[in-house]
Write a protein that holds these residues in place. Structure first.
Motif, mmCIF file in Angstrom:
data_model
loop_
_atom_site.group_PDB
_atom_site.id
_atom_site.type_symbol
_atom_site.label_atom_id
_atom_site.label_comp_id
_atom_site.label_asym_id
_atom_site.label_seq_id
_atom_site.Cartn_x
_atom_site.Cartn_y
_atom_site.Cartn_z
ATOM 1 N N VAL A 58 0.859 -1.181 0.000
ATOM 2 C CA VAL A 58 0.000 0.000 0.000
ATOM 3 C C VAL A 58 0.900 1.236 0.000
ATOM 4 O O VAL A 58 1.807 1.357 0.834
ATOM 5 C CB VAL A 58 -0.924 0.011 1.230
ATOM 6 C CG1 VAL A 58 -1.746 1.301 1.260
ATOM 7 C CG2 VAL A 58 -1.836 -1.204 1.220
ATOM 8 N N TYR A 59 0.687 2.112 -0.991
ATOM 9 C CA TYR A 59 1.428 3.365 -1.074
ATOM 10 C C TYR A 59 0.634 4.472 -0.404
ATOM 11 O O TYR A 59 -0.605 4.467 -0.412
ATOM 12 C CB TYR A 59 1.671 3.754 -2.537
ATOM 13 C CG TYR A 59 2.561 2.803 -3.301
ATOM 14 C CD1 TYR A 59 3.949 2.947 -3.296
ATOM 15 C CD2 TYR A 59 2.012 1.763 -4.057
ATOM 16 C CE1 TYR A 59 4.753 2.078 -4.009
ATOM 17 C CE2 TYR A 59 2.810 0.889 -4.768
ATOM 18 C CZ TYR A 59 4.192 1.059 -4.738
ATOM 19 O OH TYR A 59 4.990 0.216 -5.438
ATOM 20 N N ASP A 60 1.372 5.446 0.182
ATOM 21 C CA ASP A 60 0.676 6.620 0.719
ATOM 22 C C ASP A 60 0.529 7.669 -0.376
ATOM 23 O O ASP A 60 0.851 7.411 -1.546
ATOM 24 C CB ASP A 60 1.437 7.181 1.937
ATOM 25 C CG ASP A 60 2.872 7.594 1.588
ATOM 26 O OD1 ASP A 60 3.187 7.696 0.367
ATOM 27 O OD2 ASP A 60 3.684 7.800 2.515
ATOM 28 N N ALA A 61 0.053 8.841 -0.019
ATOM 29 C CA ALA A 61 -0.222 9.882 -1.019
ATOM 30 C C ALA A 61 1.052 10.365 -1.709
ATOM 31 O O ALA A 61 0.994 10.890 -2.816
ATOM 32 C CB ALA A 61 -0.933 11.064 -0.353
ATOM 33 N N LYS A 62 2.232 10.179 -1.063
ATOM 34 C CA LYS A 62 3.484 10.632 -1.666
ATOM 35 C C LYS A 62 4.151 9.549 -2.494
ATOM 36 O O LYS A 62 5.234 9.759 -3.024
ATOM 37 C CB LYS A 62 4.446 11.087 -0.557
ATOM 38 C CG LYS A 62 3.920 12.292 0.233
ATOM 39 C CD LYS A 62 4.908 12.705 1.320
ATOM 40 C CE LYS A 62 4.420 13.918 2.124
ATOM 41 N NZ LYS A 62 5.370 14.311 3.173
ATOM 42 N N GLY A 63 3.532 8.400 -2.621
ATOM 43 C CA GLY A 63 4.096 7.319 -3.422
ATOM 44 C C GLY A 63 5.066 6.446 -2.655
ATOM 45 O O GLY A 63 5.760 5.624 -3.262
ATOM 46 N N ILE A 75 -6.399 4.735 -4.034
ATOM 47 C CA ILE A 75 -7.280 4.818 -2.855
ATOM 48 C C ILE A 75 -7.802 6.262 -2.767
ATOM 49 O O ILE A 75 -7.018 7.204 -2.655
ATOM 50 C CB ILE A 75 -6.531 4.423 -1.570
ATOM 51 C CG1 ILE A 75 -5.993 2.982 -1.704
ATOM 52 C CG2 ILE A 75 -7.431 4.542 -0.358
ATOM 53 C CD1 ILE A 75 -5.131 2.557 -0.525
ATOM 54 N N ILE A 76 -9.108 6.414 -2.859
ATOM 55 C CA ILE A 76 -9.745 7.741 -2.901
ATOM 56 C C ILE A 76 -10.575 7.929 -1.635
ATOM 57 O O ILE A 76 -11.315 7.021 -1.213
ATOM 58 C CB ILE A 76 -10.641 7.879 -4.139
ATOM 59 C CG1 ILE A 76 -9.862 7.508 -5.417
ATOM 60 C CG2 ILE A 76 -11.197 9.286 -4.234
ATOM 61 C CD1 ILE A 76 -8.691 8.420 -5.682
ATOM 62 N N ARG A 77 -10.431 9.105 -1.036
ATOM 63 C CA ARG A 77 -11.268 9.478 0.104
ATOM 64 C C ARG A 77 -11.800 10.876 -0.116
ATOM 65 O O ARG A 77 -11.021 11.830 -0.255
ATOM 66 C CB ARG A 77 -10.468 9.419 1.415
ATOM 67 C CG ARG A 77 -11.362 9.604 2.662
ATOM 68 C CD ARG A 77 -10.530 9.896 3.900
ATOM 69 N NE ARG A 77 -9.843 11.193 3.769
ATOM 70 C CZ ARG A 77 -8.874 11.623 4.588
ATOM 71 N NH1 ARG A 77 -8.476 10.867 5.594
ATOM 72 N NH2 ARG A 77 -8.286 12.789 4.396
ATOM 73 N N ASP A 78 -13.122 10.991 -0.190
ATOM 74 C CA ASP A 78 -13.779 12.292 -0.415
ATOM 75 C C ASP A 78 -13.237 12.962 -1.660
ATOM 76 O O ASP A 78 -12.974 14.171 -1.697
ATOM 77 C CB ASP A 78 -13.591 13.199 0.823
ATOM 78 C CG ASP A 78 -14.237 12.602 2.060
ATOM 79 O OD1 ASP A 78 -15.239 11.843 1.896
ATOM 80 O OD2 ASP A 78 -13.753 12.887 3.174
ATOM 81 N N GLY A 92 -3.623 7.442 -1.587
ATOM 82 C CA GLY A 92 -2.689 6.324 -1.685
ATOM 83 C C GLY A 92 -3.063 5.403 -2.826
ATOM 84 O O GLY A 92 -3.876 5.749 -3.695
ATOM 85 N N ALA A 93 -2.464 4.202 -2.838
ATOM 86 C CA ALA A 93 -2.735 3.226 -3.890
ATOM 87 C C ALA A 93 -2.391 1.836 -3.382
ATOM 88 O O ALA A 93 -1.610 1.678 -2.450
ATOM 89 C CB ALA A 93 -1.944 3.539 -5.155
ATOM 90 N N VAL A 94 -3.009 0.828 -4.014
ATOM 91 C CA VAL A 94 -2.740 -0.578 -3.703
ATOM 92 C C VAL A 94 -2.070 -1.214 -4.909
ATOM 93 O O VAL A 94 -2.524 -1.016 -6.053
ATOM 94 C CB VAL A 94 -4.044 -1.343 -3.370
ATOM 95 C CG1 VAL A 94 -3.746 -2.825 -3.143
ATOM 96 C CG2 VAL A 94 -4.689 -0.755 -2.136
#
Length: 565
Positions: free
Chosen positions: A88-93, A133-136, A141-143
């Protein structure tokens, strides 16, 4: 020994073997390649669903910066043996949490851009799937999943063995059938060769070649006999020139008697040949009818297979949803509230994590509601597909009986049964079905024969529409009446705007063995035309040319059920 020096039997055997072998090899390869592609696409869709579920489940973990929870969620992938690595990646990759199986080895995940979208790629024997991964509406992030396709190889090997077995049996049956046909073709030639050798060795021009066919070989044998008659007659005339005048009269009488005997023999041979031709025609009619029903059964099995694939995908999605449910998140929230039960108000209003707890519970409740909706939709789809399979099987069983029985039936229901056999294909190729049914009371006819005709026509129309590049694919089924008052006719049209039919093919479209399909055998329309004739009617075709569609019309006598009482 060169091919040209082989015997007629050997040449015919090699030609039959080559034609059957090449056809079976090409068709088998096409089926196997198509199945491999379908299995790979199914694998990608399954991994994409898993990635979406993991992404939804990890939303809270990323929001609360909880890598351990994300790692626990990724740990559920041990139930997916084909997945060797996941992260799982966070918003910064950057990698937020990861999962590595024993088979992953030293695999290194690729770097991920924060703006990366959904992707499904194939690298050698592996499939890589990425899902954001989308929130609102914000990407947090990403899987990433890295899975092996080793499980597909076993299925491919099994398909290859099955295809090879079927091809082998088909080739053996084809060779056995060709051996029977080969004897019919080579027998007159061998008789002719034996007669020529005997005449050359014994100088006996009284030898005749027997023939029981009306083709080119039969004509050749008759011309050969005629040539022998002329030679023998010439020798007889030379001999008679040295005989007495009285002997000429006797010879003439004997010639007339022999001619009369030959005439009687030819008449008997013609009658016997006509009987044999009638028997062969009946055999061809039965073969064509059996091939038509086999084509319907093949379409039924293909449609059942498509529905079973949808059932498998729905069952897998339901299992994954239940396995990765958000209920565990609600339990965590309950534990936090229980832990601070003595000072719950202060915890919810003053503690930083406590302030986030109501929003977290609301978010989890929203996810659970969405999961419930998705599961109910999938269960409804699963039930619908199971009922569809049962309906197709029941329909095929109800019509798989001996023909020749007149029954009372509703024409609209019979046409709907023919359409149901191809329903999955209509959805696959986005075919719009238009029904134009004239209101008619129940009629009496042979139900099985009429269904065979309609199913063949609907299947051919579907094939023609699947090959056209146009997007407004339309199939029109029409039930109407026509003719004079004393000769009312029932007319059923099957019209499509597909690839159409060339003008030169309109006159031979119903001929035995004629087909324009790449994998057709030319039995379907031929057997349908015979069935329509047996019903007292005819099957006709109209087409303005290639690319302009075609219309097939079944015209049979109109007999209402009340007329039989």
């Amino acid at each position: 020994m060169h091919f040209k020096d082989l015997s007629i039997n050997a040449k015919l055997r090699l030609l039959a073997l080559a034609a059957s072998g090449v056809s079976l090899l090409l068709s088998t390869c096409a089926f196997v390649l198509n199945d491999v592609n379908l299995l790979l696409e199914s694998k990608k869709r399954q991994l994409s669903v898993v990635a979406k579920v993991l992404g939804a489940n990890c939303t809270a973990a990323i929001t609360f910066d909880d890598p351990s929870t994300a790692s626990e969620l990724l740990g559920s992938l041990n139930l997916q043996p084909s997945v060797h690595y996941a992260c799982v990646y966070d918003a910064k990759g950057k990698i937020f949490a990861k999962y590595r199986s024993e088979k992953a080895g030293d695999f290194v995940p690729p770097s991920l851009k924060p703006s990366a979208d959904d992707s499904e790629t194939t690298a050698g024997a592996y499939v890589n799937v990425t899902h954001p991964i989308i929130r609102d509406g914000e990407r947090i992030g990403a899987v990433f999943l890295h899975a092996s396709t080793d499980d597909l190889r076993e299925q491919v090997v099994r398909y290859v063995w099955i295809a090879a077995s079927v091809a082998g049996v088909s080739l053996g049956a084809g060779l056995a059938f060709s051996a029977w046909l080969r004897r019919i073709v080579s027998k007159p030639i061998l008789r002719l060769a034996e007669a020529a050798q005997r005449i050359s060795a014994e100088r006996d021009y009284a030898v005749r070649v027997k023939t029981d066919t009306q083709d080119e070989l039969g004509s050749l044998c008759r011309e050969f006999n005629s040539m022998l008659d002329q030679i023998q007659h010439g020798e007889r005339e030379l001999q008679e020139a040295h005989d007495q005048l009285e002997m000429r009269v006797e010879d003439r009488t004997r010639q007339l008697s022999k001619a009369n005997h030959e005439l009687n023999r030819e008449v008997n041979e013609r009658k016997r040949t006509e009987r044999e031709l009638q028997d062969v025609h009946l055999q061809l009619v039965e073969t064509a009818r059996s091939a038509g029903m086999a084509e319907i059964a093949t379409g039924v099995l293909h449609n059942v297979g498509n529905v079973l694939n949808s059932i498998n995908v729905s069952a897998t999605l339901i299992a994954d949803r239940l396995r990765n449910s958000k209920i565990s998140e609600m339990l965590r929230a309950a534990e936090l509230m229980k832990k601070h039960a003595d000072s719950l108000a202060d915890y919810l209003t003053k503690d930083e994590k406590g302030k986030l707890l109501p929003g977290f519970i609301e978010l989890v409740a929203s996810h659970l509601e969405k999961e419930r909706t998705v599961l109910l939709d999938e269960l409804h789809s699963l039930t619908k597909n199971v009922d569809h399979v049962k309906a197709i099987v029941a329909m095929q069983q109800s019509y798989a009986r001996v023909t020749g029985m007149t029954e009372t039936l509703n024409l609209a229901d019979l046409m709907e049964d023919a359409l149901k056999l191809n329903a999955p294909s209509f959805k696959k190729f986005d075919i719009n079905v238009i029904r134009e049914y004239e209101e008619l009371p129940p009629v009496q006819t042979d139900k099985q024969k009429l269904l065979q005709i309609l199913a063949n026509l609907v299947t051919n129309a579907k094939d023609a529409l699947s090959e056209t590049p146009r997007t407004d694919r339309t199939l029109v089924t029409r039930i109407r009446t026509g003719g004079h008052e004393d000769d009312r006719r029932l007319i059923i049209d099957v019209e499509d705007n597909g690839v159409g039919i060339a003008e030169e093919n309109l006159t031979k479209i119903f001929s035995h063995g004629f087909t324009t399909k790449r994998h057709g055998h030319g039995f379907g329309l031929h057997s349908s035309a015979i069935a329509a004739k047996e019903l007292g009617g005819a099957l006709v075709v109209r087409s303005a040319g290639p690319g302009k569609g075609a219309t097939f019309a079944v015209e049979i006598p109109l007999v209402f059920a009340r007329a039989q009482t």
